[in-house]
Scaffold this motif. Structure first.
Motif, PDB file in Angstrom:
ATOM      1  N   ALA A  26     -15.743  42.830  -0.440  1.00 34.52           N
ATOM      2  CA  ALA A  26     -14.186  42.116  -0.336  1.00 34.52           C
ATOM      3  C   ALA A  26     -14.238  40.778  -0.292  1.00 34.52           C
ATOM      4  O   ALA A  26     -12.926  39.858  -0.101  1.00 34.52           O
ATOM      5  CB  ALA A  26     -12.966  42.995   0.026  1.00 34.52           C
ATOM      6  N   ARG A  49     -12.404  44.784  -4.920  1.00 39.92           N
ATOM      7  CA  ARG A  49     -12.595  45.690  -4.053  1.00 39.92           C
ATOM      8  C   ARG A  49     -13.341  47.154  -4.793  1.00 39.92           C
ATOM      9  O   ARG A  49     -13.139  48.114  -4.140  1.00 39.92           O
ATOM     10  CB  ARG A  49     -11.581  45.932  -3.541  1.00 39.92           C
ATOM     11  CG  ARG A  49     -10.554  45.377  -2.851  1.00 39.92           C
ATOM     12  CD  ARG A  49      -9.903  45.083  -2.051  1.00 39.92           C
ATOM     13  NE  ARG A  49      -9.105  44.028  -1.216  1.00 39.92           N
ATOM     14  CZ  ARG A  49      -9.337  43.860  -0.021  1.00 39.92           C
ATOM     15  NH1 ARG A  49      -9.926  44.433   0.327  1.00 39.92           N
ATOM     16  NH2 ARG A  49      -8.842  42.449   0.658  1.00 39.92           N
ATOM     17  N   ARG A  90     -16.871  46.353   2.623  1.00 38.40           N
ATOM     18  CA  ARG A  90     -15.526  45.332   3.008  1.00 38.40           C
ATOM     19  C   ARG A  90     -16.161  43.794   3.057  1.00 38.40           C
ATOM     20  O   ARG A  90     -14.950  43.196   3.064  1.00 38.40           O
ATOM     21  CB  ARG A  90     -15.763  46.025   5.002  1.00 38.40           C
ATOM     22  CG  ARG A  90     -14.514  46.878   4.996  1.00 38.40           C
ATOM     23  CD  ARG A  90     -13.878  46.926   6.881  1.00 38.40           C
ATOM     24  NE  ARG A  90     -14.815  47.177   7.732  1.00 38.40           N
ATOM     25  CZ  ARG A  90     -15.969  48.535   7.930  1.00 38.40           C
ATOM     26  NH1 ARG A  90     -16.089  49.676   7.054  1.00 38.40           N
ATOM     27  NH2 ARG A  90     -16.820  48.415   8.218  1.00 38.40           N
TER      28      ARG A  90
END
Length: 142
Positions: A61, A67, A58
């Motif tokens: 990203a 991602r 996370r």
């Protein structure tokens, strides 16, 4: 990388202070880094290692806007929740191979069960990286 087109470059972030620090290290390593590994140096039980890997993904990203980093957890010794960070008492061998296509962290034995974290836990006189037959035997107990 044309001669090794199917090779993945993973950065070990096992010693990062937080998922954010780990993500910064991976992002700063440039476009040739395909992902990261956790649990290689140190220890986290399976559910914690998965949570850490997801938190790093996370953060990556958000930082790098990418991602599709590969997340791999060294599962060679995270088969039972225990307390302690280095050579913890009660640790057991984890899943040999858990591969997923859904973006979940991959779980593989990256280190040989029985490799010491150093002079800590159940192996106070060992050196980091040395194989300890007693450590391996303890991990194999059910």
């Amino acid at each position: 990388m044309a001669s090794a087109a199917r090779t993945k470059v993973l950065l070990d972030v096992s010693d990062a202070a937080s998922p954010e620090v780990a993500a910064q290290r991976v992002a700063a390593s440039g476009p040739d880094v395909d992902g990261f590994t956790t649990n290689v140096g140190g220890y986290a039980p399976e559910r914690v290692a998965i949570a850490i890997s997801r938190a790093i993904s996370r953060a990556l990203a958000a930082i790098a806007g990418k991602r599709d980093y590969t997340a791999v957890i060294d599962s060679s010794r995270n088969g039972k929740p225990v307390s302690g960070a280095g050579n913890p008492a009660g640790a057991r061998i984890g899943s040999y191979e858990v591969l997923s296509d859904d973006g979940a962290p991959q779980q593989l034995w990256l280190t040989v069960p029985g490799i010491s974290d150093g002079p800590c836990g159940t192996a106070p006189s060992s050196r980091a990286g040395d194989f300890g037959p007693d450590l391996a035997a303890a991990l194999a107990r059910r």
